[in-house]
Design a protein around this motif. Structure first.
Motif, mmCIF file in Angstrom:
data_model
loop_
_atom_site.group_PDB
_atom_site.id
_atom_site.type_symbol
_atom_site.label_atom_id
_atom_site.label_comp_id
_atom_site.label_asym_id
_atom_site.label_seq_id
_atom_site.Cartn_x
_atom_site.Cartn_y
_atom_site.Cartn_z
ATOM 1 N N HIS A 102 0.832 -1.207 0.000
ATOM 2 C CA HIS A 102 0.000 0.000 0.000
ATOM 3 C C HIS A 102 0.866 1.257 0.000
ATOM 4 O O HIS A 102 0.496 2.262 -0.609
ATOM 5 C CB HIS A 102 -0.962 -0.020 1.188
ATOM 6 N N THR A 103 2.000 1.189 0.663
ATOM 7 C CA THR A 103 2.926 2.332 0.612
ATOM 8 C C THR A 103 3.406 2.541 -0.822
ATOM 9 O O THR A 103 3.386 3.668 -1.337
ATOM 10 C CB THR A 103 4.124 2.088 1.553
ATOM 11 N N ASN A 110 1.908 1.796 -3.355
ATOM 12 C CA ASN A 110 0.731 2.198 -4.120
ATOM 13 C C ASN A 110 0.290 3.625 -3.826
ATOM 14 O O ASN A 110 -0.754 4.057 -4.283
ATOM 15 C CB ASN A 110 -0.426 1.270 -3.730
ATOM 16 N N GLN A 160 -0.644 4.687 -0.830
ATOM 17 C CA GLN A 160 -1.649 4.710 0.243
ATOM 18 C C GLN A 160 -1.035 4.208 1.561
ATOM 19 O O GLN A 160 -1.480 3.198 2.118
ATOM 20 C CB GLN A 160 -2.842 3.822 -0.137
ATOM 21 N N GLU A 210 -1.406 5.077 4.407
ATOM 22 C CA GLU A 210 -2.342 5.056 5.546
ATOM 23 C C GLU A 210 -3.015 3.694 5.700
ATOM 24 O O GLU A 210 -3.605 3.401 6.745
ATOM 25 C CB GLU A 210 -3.398 6.169 5.396
ATOM 26 N N ARG A 211 -2.929 2.869 4.706
ATOM 27 C CA ARG A 211 -3.541 1.535 4.798
ATOM 28 C C ARG A 211 -2.608 0.611 5.604
ATOM 29 O O ARG A 211 -1.683 0.012 5.048
ATOM 30 C CB ARG A 211 -3.775 0.951 3.396
ATOM 31 N N PRO A 232 -11.061 2.819 5.010
ATOM 32 C CA PRO A 232 -10.024 3.267 4.066
ATOM 33 C C PRO A 232 -8.594 3.087 4.566
ATOM 34 O O PRO A 232 -7.645 3.318 3.814
ATOM 35 C CB PRO A 232 -10.344 4.758 3.866
ATOM 36 N N THR A 233 -8.428 2.666 5.842
ATOM 37 C CA THR A 233 -7.062 2.427 6.327
ATOM 38 C C THR A 233 -6.743 0.932 6.429
ATOM 39 O O THR A 233 -5.751 0.542 7.033
ATOM 40 C CB THR A 233 -6.840 3.092 7.708
#
Ligand code: PLP
Length: 405
Positions: A120-121, A123, A125, A127-128, A183-184
């Motif tokens: 996710h990082t 990507n 994001q 915060e996921r 969303p996280t």
């Protein structure tokens, strides 16, 4: 320090984290274990689903000896052809594109959790970070693994819980929907068939739905097949029973090395895209000795001979165990699990029942929810299964007599 001679060892210098049975073994052959007292046991534990081909399987012994005389260990700073071969085999027979090899299931879980957050990082994001697991699950004993597991006693007294780990109720689809909508959320981690939790199997429909929900939400799905994978359910991987439930990341270990310490974290190329040079590693993971044994175990397990044997003998077990349940409703309340990951839920205490089975020279494993588990080698014959049933019947009689007394 005190002295204890090798001929008279004691447990006094062993850290006391296990409540060990008063039993030690000196030799094993197939599903038989020979104790130091001279007794012969039928082994339906198989090192907790680890000796997938039983003890001293000739193909594994040969692989170990041959590689042992050639090369044990170099380092992952070099190419390791045996590792590349086993990775090719695993990817050719699963959803995965890439593999990271470890020495244990826990380390495979550690790699999976790191891979998910790093994805996710990569990507955009970061915060996921939230990881959702399930009650009754077991993922190992490292800090990340105990935080991901659904057993509160494993985190007590070890300092603050790691942030970003939550457990849902097994099978609660509404809770899963809410979790993936967050969303996280980074990933959901689940054992397709729970092992330590007491052989609870997700249904094929549940797995398909979980896959669909996570996919739609952009959340990664991690399977912990450390116990239920490598042929234990009668397919190479348990997720294959469902029609559309392939994960993004999967952990295997236990039977992967047939008793030699080997684990692996498998992933799609997409899910592994954050795992670039320098972000993860292992000294021993994937060394030539482990890989030689792993390849031999994989090639032997991934055959119709073994996988069909599990399906057939598991069918026999299910039928016979349900017969025992009907005859001993005061002892057995449920038969569950999948393939050779069989749970027998009991009324009498499961630890006491294990002793009664041991008295009949049958080894069974404990499990959550007052179960005992049968985790026999995948090449157990129907004759050996029928012997196990006869021993279990005697143990049920003894359990009934104990209650009456
Ligand atoms: C055994 C197990 C682990 C941990 O594996 P280790 O090799 O003991 O580190 C993780 N998940 C499941 C489902 C297991 O059964």
């Amino acid at each position: 320090m005190s002295s204890s001679t090798p001929s008279n060892p004691s447990q006094q210098h062993i850290m006391g984290v296990y409540n060990r049975a008063p039993l030690a073994f000196e030799k094993g052959r197939g599903a038989r274990l020979f104790s130091t007292d001279g007794d012969v046991y039928l082994d339906c534990v198989a090192g907790i689903a680890t000796d997938g081909l039983g003890h001293a399987h000739p193909v594994l012994v040969e692989a170990l000896k041959t590689q042992g005389e050639k090369l044990w260990h170099v380092s992952n700073i070099y190419r390791i052809p045996e590792q590349e071969e086993l990775a090719d085999k695993l990817c050719a027979n699963s959803f995965a594109d890439v593999v990271f090899f470890t020495n244990s299931g826990t380390e495979a879980i550690e790699c999976a959790l790191k891979t998910a957050r790093k994805y996710h990082t990569a990507n955009g994001q970061p915060e996921r970070i939230e990881i959702f697991g399930f009650d009754g699950s077991f993922h190992g004993r490292s800090y990340a693994a105990v935080n991901a597991s659904g057993n509160p006693s494993y985190v007590e007294g070890f300092g603050p819980r790691l942030p970003g780990y939550t457990q849902l109720t097994f099978g609660d689809i509404e809770a899963i929907k809410a979790a993936v909508a967050n969303p996280t959320t980074a990933a959901v981690i689940i054992e397709p068939v729970q092992g330590e939790g007491g052989a609870r199997a997700m249904t094929e429909a549940q797995l398909n739905e979980l896959r669909q929900l996570t996919r739609e939400a952009g959340v990664l799905l991690i399977y912990d097949e450390v116990q239920c994978g490598m042929g234990r359910t009668g397919k190479l991987f348990a997720y294959e029973w469902a029609s559309d439930a392939a994960p993004d990341i999967m952990c295997i270990a236990k039977a992967l090395g047939g008793g030699f310490p080997v684990g692996a974290c498998l992933a799609t190329a997409e899910a592994a895209k954050g795992m670039t040079v320098g972000v993860h590693g292992s000294t021993f993971g994937g060394n030539p000795l482990a890989m030689a044994v792993g390849k031999a175990a994989f090639d032997t397990i991934n055959t119709p001979e073994i996988l069909d044997n599990v399906k057939q003998v598991a069918g026999y077990f299910t039928q016979q165990l349900n017969g025992l349940k009907d005859r001993f409703p005061d002892v057995i309340v449920d038969i569950r699990g999948k393939g050779f990951l069989i749970g027998i839920k009991l009324i009498p205490n499961n630890r006491e029942f294990m002793v009664l089975a041991r008295d009949e020279k049958l080894l069974v494993a404990g499990g959550g929810d007052n179960c005992v588990r049968l985790l026999p080698p995948l090449n157990l014959t129907v004759e050996e299964a029928s012997e196990a049933i006869a021993k279990l019947e005697k143990a049920c009689e003894a359990a009934r007599a104990k209650v009456a007394a």
